[in-house]
Write an enzyme that holds these catalytic residues in place. Structure first.
Site, PDB file in Angstrom:
ATOM      1  N   SER A   1       0.854  -1.186   0.000  1.00 22.92           N
ATOM      2  CA  SER A   1       0.000   0.000   0.000  1.00 22.92           C
ATOM      3  C   SER A   1       0.895   1.243   0.000  1.00 22.92           C
ATOM      4  O   SER A   1       1.718   1.388  -0.897  1.00 22.92           O
ATOM      5  CB  SER A   1      -0.962  -0.030   1.189  1.00 22.92           C
ATOM      6  N   THR A   2       0.791   2.100   1.006  1.00 19.25           N
ATOM      7  CA  THR A   2       1.558   3.348   1.019  1.00 19.25           C
ATOM      8  C   THR A   2       3.055   3.075   0.910  1.00 19.25           C
ATOM      9  O   THR A   2       3.615   2.309   1.686  1.00 19.25           O
ATOM     10  CB  THR A   2       1.289   4.123   2.327  1.00 19.25           C
TER      11      THR A   2
ATOM     12  N   HIS B   1      -2.561  -1.038  -3.436  1.00 22.25           N
ATOM     13  CA  HIS B   1      -3.724  -0.150  -3.290  1.00 22.25           C
ATOM     14  C   HIS B   1      -3.538   1.074  -4.187  1.00 22.25           C
ATOM     15  O   HIS B   1      -2.615   1.854  -3.996  1.00 22.25           O
ATOM     16  CB  HIS B   1      -3.862   0.323  -1.838  1.00 22.25           C
TER      17      HIS B   1
ATOM     18  N   MET C   1      -0.018   1.063   4.968  1.00 19.11           N
ATOM     19  CA  MET C   1      -0.801   1.405   6.156  1.00 19.11           C
ATOM     20  C   MET C   1      -1.906   0.376   6.360  1.00 19.11           C
ATOM     21  O   MET C   1      -2.494  -0.104   5.394  1.00 19.11           O
ATOM     22  CB  MET C   1      -1.422   2.794   5.952  1.00 19.11           C
TER      23      MET C   1
ATOM     24  N   ASP D   1      -4.505  -4.837   5.766  1.00 18.75           N
ATOM     25  CA  ASP D   1      -5.032  -5.600   4.638  1.00 18.75           C
ATOM     26  C   ASP D   1      -4.055  -6.709   4.238  1.00 18.75           C
ATOM     27  O   ASP D   1      -2.879  -6.449   4.003  1.00 18.75           O
ATOM     28  CB  ASP D   1      -5.281  -4.662   3.443  1.00 18.75           C
TER      29      ASP D   1
END
Length: 370
Positions: A182-183, A208, A301, A304
């Site tokens: 993600s991030t 993401h 972050m 997930d």
């Protein structure tokens, strides 16, 4: 504990500046301490006010947002959230911004700006909160390329050649590598993929990302890697030597068709608030590939994919998790470790090498048995 996140908004549109300032000031834990209509004004503001986070428009007069970002990350690294336009050009520039060290981005709507930005308000402030605690690296002057590591650091090793005698290729049709991020993940994924040899097993990836940006992301990676990198297409066979990225705004998982893995891309609802979701991909890999799978959890972050990565491990996969020191945000890797999903926790620059070494040792053992 009550210290507010201090934000400077840099955008050439007076409307966007006022909307973003208003959204930020509505939050109890942050404040907009200044706005600037171009990077030269912003430079002075940053010097004087020392903000925690800046939001930065991609395209601005006097100095391009990307030029400014490049200088900022070399001279005074700080958390930056890019405000991008949802166009092909905007997506390409955003990928470059993430390469240069921006923590994340928000895609502003092309029409209905005021209502659109307000609809994105929770996403904007969430990303500012993440940026405020992100680990930001100083970026070296040369732009990242195939031989350059994360945040501009020299790569520890060149891209590995194909295995002698095509050994890796003999197993690669049944083996599969699943990556979640993600991030900070766009650069982390690049760092892993550029080090994978051309006869690597198939790689399936969920990062993401909103619709409209994964096409540029895949194209950028494809230009740098020895393997072929593309967006996943529903129903296509998943092939060795290829990496498949979940298209933004869809769910992506794998299924079996006879001896082959196939991609399933659909409009299923969000899982863990994400679409695409790492949980969805990893759960399918656990069910379909079992002990033939390798899992990789990178910076991001939240949580997930952590539960499904444990399912992968329980089904016999071997899993790598990025360590805290090399993560932009340690959320997803921390959760994977907490769920007992990790076999090895490694710095980002060592993950691909460890994967290839393990694949080759497995292949060598198989070869000696034949």
């Amino acid at each position: 504990m009550n210290k507010k996140i201090r934000v400077i908004v840099v955008d050439d549109s007076a409307l966007v500046r006022s909307l973003l300032a208003e959204i930020i000031n509505r939050q109890r834990d942050m404040e907009c301490i200044g706005t600037a209509n171009d990077p030269l004004v912003a430079r002075e503001m940053i010097r004087e006010m020392n903000p925690d986070v800046i939001t930065l428009d991609v395209e601005m007069p006097r100095m391009d947002g990307i030029d400014f970002l490049g200088r900022l990350m070399r001279l005074r690294p700080m958390p930056v959230v890019m405000i991008s336009t949802l166009t092909e050009r905007g997506a390409e520039v955003t990928m470059r911004a993430l390469e240069l060290g921006a923590v994340d981005f928000v895609a502003k709507p092309r029409v209905g700006l005021a209502s659109g930005l307000n609809e994105l308000a929770s996403q904007i402030v969430d990303k500012i909160r993440v940026a405020a605690v992100a680990r930001v690296h100083r970026v070296a002057a040369p732009p990242p390329g195939p031989g350059v590591g994360v945040a501009g650091a020299p790569a520890a090793a060149a891209i590995p050649p194909a295995s002698p005698s095509g050994l890796l290729g003999r197993l690669s049709t049944e083996k599969i590598i699943a990556i979640g991020a993600s991030t900070g993940g766009t650069e982390a994924i690049r760092e892993v993929l550029v080090r994978m040899p051309p006869d690597s097993p198939a790689i399936v990836i969920t990062q993401h990302m909103p619709p409209g940006f994964t096409t540029s992301f895949a194209a950028r990676l494809n230009s740098l890697c020895q393997i072929t990198v593309k967006e996943a297409v529903n129903g296509e066979r998943i092939l060795p030597g290829h990496a498949y990225i979940a298209p933004g705004g869809t769910q992506f998982h794998i299924a079996r068709s006879g001896a082959n893995y196939v991609a399933v891309v659909d409009d299923a609802p969000p899982v863990n608030r994400h679409k695409p979701s790492v949980e969805v991909l990893f759960k399918s890999v656990a069910a379909v590939a079992g002990r033939n799978a390798y899992g990789v959890m990178l910076t991001g972050m939240g949580a997930d994919g952590a539960v499904a990565m444990r399912e992968m491990k329980d089904a016999g996969s071997y899993n790598y998790v990025q360590d805290e020191a090399s993560c932009i945000v340690f959320g997803m890797p921390r959760e994977a470790i907490a769920h007992g999903a990790a076999d090895e926790v490694l710095p980002l620059t060592q993950i691909a090498g460890a994967l290839v070494t393990r694949l080759r040792s497995t292949t060598d053992r198989m070869h000696h048995r034949i």
